[in-house]
Design a protein around this motif. Structure first.
Motif, short mmCIF file in Angstrom:
data_model
loop_
_atom_site.label_atom_id
_atom_site.label_comp_id
_atom_site.label_asym_id
_atom_site.label_seq_id
_atom_site.Cartn_x
_atom_site.Cartn_y
_atom_site.Cartn_z
N PHE A 81 0.86 -1.18 0.00
CA PHE A 81 0.00 0.00 0.00
C PHE A 81 0.89 1.22 0.00
O PHE A 81 0.58 2.24 -0.58
N ALA A 82 2.01 1.08 0.66
CA ALA A 82 2.93 2.20 0.72
C ALA A 82 3.49 2.47 -0.68
O ALA A 82 3.51 3.61 -1.13
N LEU A 83 3.89 1.43 -1.35
CA LEU A 83 4.42 1.59 -2.70
C LEU A 83 3.39 2.28 -3.57
O LEU A 83 3.70 3.16 -4.35
N ASN A 84 2.18 1.83 -3.40
CA ASN A 84 1.07 2.41 -4.12
C ASN A 84 1.10 3.92 -4.01
O ASN A 84 1.25 4.64 -5.00
N VAL A 125 11.24 -7.36 -6.68
CA VAL A 125 10.44 -7.59 -5.48
C VAL A 125 9.25 -6.64 -5.45
O VAL A 125 8.16 -6.99 -4.96
N THR A 126 9.42 -5.47 -6.00
CA THR A 126 8.33 -4.50 -6.01
C THR A 126 7.19 -4.98 -6.90
O THR A 126 6.03 -5.02 -6.49
N VAL A 127 7.54 -5.36 -8.10
CA VAL A 127 6.51 -5.83 -9.03
C VAL A 127 5.84 -7.09 -8.51
O VAL A 127 4.62 -7.25 -8.58
N ARG A 128 6.63 -7.96 -7.94
CA ARG A 128 6.06 -9.19 -7.39
C ARG A 128 5.11 -8.90 -6.24
O ARG A 128 4.04 -9.50 -6.13
N ALA A 129 5.52 -7.99 -5.39
CA ALA A 129 4.67 -7.65 -4.24
C ALA A 129 3.34 -7.08 -4.73
O ALA A 129 2.27 -7.47 -4.25
N LEU A 130 3.42 -6.18 -5.69
CA LEU A 130 2.19 -5.58 -6.22
C LEU A 130 1.33 -6.64 -6.89
O LEU A 130 0.12 -6.69 -6.72
N SER A 131 1.97 -7.50 -7.67
CA SER A 131 1.23 -8.55 -8.36
C SER A 131 0.51 -9.46 -7.37
O SER A 131 -0.66 -9.80 -7.54
N THR A 132 1.24 -9.84 -6.34
CA THR A 132 0.65 -10.73 -5.33
C THR A 132 -0.55 -10.08 -4.68
O THR A 132 -1.58 -10.71 -4.46
N LEU A 133 -0.40 -8.79 -4.41
CA LEU A 133 -1.50 -8.07 -3.78
C LEU A 133 -2.71 -8.00 -4.69
O LEU A 133 -3.85 -8.21 -4.25
N VAL A 134 -2.46 -7.73 -5.96
CA VAL A 134 -3.56 -7.70 -6.93
C VAL A 134 -4.29 -9.04 -6.90
O VAL A 134 -5.51 -9.11 -6.85
N LYS B 118 15.28 -3.07 -19.50
CA LYS B 118 16.10 -2.03 -20.11
C LYS B 118 15.55 -0.63 -19.92
O LYS B 118 16.31 0.33 -19.86
N GLU B 119 14.24 -0.50 -19.94
CA GLU B 119 13.64 0.82 -20.09
C GLU B 119 12.98 1.35 -18.82
O GLU B 119 11.96 0.83 -18.38
N PRO B 120 13.53 2.39 -18.26
CA PRO B 120 12.94 2.98 -17.06
C PRO B 120 11.48 3.36 -17.26
O PRO B 120 10.66 3.22 -16.35
N SER B 121 11.14 3.82 -18.46
CA SER B 121 9.76 4.26 -18.66
C SER B 121 8.79 3.08 -18.58
O SER B 121 7.65 3.23 -18.15
N ILE B 122 9.26 1.91 -18.99
CA ILE B 122 8.41 0.73 -18.88
C ILE B 122 8.30 0.27 -17.43
O ILE B 122 7.22 -0.13 -16.96
N GLN B 123 9.40 0.36 -16.71
CA GLN B 123 9.34 0.04 -15.29
C GLN B 123 8.32 0.95 -14.62
O GLN B 123 7.48 0.50 -13.83
N THR B 126 4.72 0.19 -15.54
CA THR B 126 4.31 -1.08 -14.96
C THR B 126 3.90 -0.90 -13.50
O THR B 126 2.83 -1.34 -13.07
N VAL B 127 4.78 -0.28 -12.76
CA VAL B 127 4.49 -0.08 -11.34
C VAL B 127 3.25 0.80 -11.16
O VAL B 127 2.41 0.53 -10.31
#
Lengths: 221, 221
Positions: A81-84, A125-134, B118-123, B126-127
């Motif tokens: 939620f914080a990342l959010n 880990v960030t993307v995974r955490a968000l994905s898991t939460l979704v 590779k691409e910060p804009s994609i990161q 995504t987040v």
DNA sequence: ACCGCTGTGTAGCTTTTGGTACAGACTCCG
DNA sequence: CGGAGTCTGTACCAAAAGCTACACAGCGGT
């Protein structure tokens, strides 16, 4: 427990030396004693939370005061939620409560963003955490829609019971978790007891017939 | 519309030349004519979806066949459910339906992962997409818990009505959206009509008194 | 032993929602 | 213009869940 021990945890193990130093300087550990709300809706998030020990419970509160658990954050998980709020500049929309004996590492926003840019493991880990939460939220939403209260209670008992089949929660807590009232939980419990599925005690429920409960979830009504 | 035009869209604008080439070779555009389910639970995701035109509706189906909308994906948004499965190796847990005249770009998993590295804009995109989705899901879960059906229907009318106050949905669609049945929607509508809040027609509902509906949401019962 | 606090058990009533059934109205199309 | 298909209106009943009220049981402290 010191902040430097953070570096031996999960996603922080593979960091470069520079990032480790950054983390050591920036991160703060917080101990939570008795269960207590630590975040409220609208709180502006100042950093990323990482659960070191214990558990966080994220829940909504209706205007009439009844609660409903949205999801839990377990040890080793980032409190997304914080990342959010961190990446999207959104205000945090729910309440957060720490279980007893919970330790949380707070990584300031700037530090986290820097780590995210530099370190692939943090991105991961960030993307995974968000994905898991979704995933969890979708599951929960689906459960609320598809199952009746007795099925959801049965599920709660099955999921959260210890290996010995014991669940140390008051009925009031179960009700708050499911978003209903204590009376309804008591009524359903009476039924479960009558069918020999569980035994109830003060602050504890023992599962006597897990298959019975499971069958309840599978079959309609 | 060709795949190369993808590069002029949102997050793809800032890509390096190499990444553009990668995208051009890998991405596929799909047109969806009439509304139809395009993904089912358990589907193994082969790539990331990006909505170019139209809208995707992500929904759950209960064992008894009733539907409930989980969230929408609007043009310019990445279809994060795919990312979810993409990064976490989870099977997709819901149904997806495309509105009429929807165009979706499908970016194969390998390509997307390479772009992400590779691409910060994609990161970033995504987040952000995941964060937004988390936010929407939490909101929805909270709404389901905190509000009664009449309030949720009023909210639906207010949110989705056009500037002219018209909502082009059948009551059946509204019911599926809210996770209830047509009869209930009709009953609530009758009440709204009696109070002068709306006028109903075949396939369309006109909001006559938005403040009345809003008051319904604010006040309990 | 007594008291207060917290937790559970239960009863009865009301409201909300869902399920069934059917009638009528509109629209598209031949 | 007629007919099929779709959409809306409505009446009635059943089930689920919430609300109120109260009794009683366990537990800890004085």
């Amino acid at each position: 427990m010191t902040t430097s021990s953070l570096e031996s945890l999960g996603p922080f193990r593979q960091l470069s030396e520079g990032s480790r130093a950054l983390l050591r300087r920036g991160a703060v550990l917080a101990e939570c004693g008795p269960p207590a709300p630590i975040l409220q809706p609208g709180t502006s998030i100042s950093g990323a939370y990482f659960v070191v020990r214990g558990r966080l419970r994220v829940y909504a509160v209706a205007p009439d005061g009844t609660e409903a658990t949205l999801y839990f954050i377990n040890p080793g998980e980032t409190c997304v939620f914080a990342l959010n709020s961190l990446f999207n500049d959104l205000r945090y929309p729910a309440w957060v409560q720490a279980d007893a004996d919970t330790t949380v590492a707070l990584i300031p926003g700037g530090v986290y963003r820097e780590l995210f840019q530099k370190e692939p493991s943090i991105q991961d880990v960030t993307v995974r955490a968000l994905s898991t939460l979704v995933f969890r939220l979708m599951e929960e939403l689906e459960e609320v829609h598809a199952y009746k209260l007795d099925q959801r209670l049965a599920n709660l008992l099955l999921i959260h019971a210890s290996a010995a089949g014991e669940l140390a929660m008051t009925q009031q807590q179960m009700a708050a978790h499911l978003g209903t009232t204590r009376e309804v939980v008591a009524r359903l419990m009476r039924d479960f007891v009558a069918r020999g599925f569980v035994e109830t005690g003060r602050g504890v429920t023992r599962v006597k017939n897990a298959d019975g409960l499971a069958g309840l979830i599978a079959t309609p009504t």
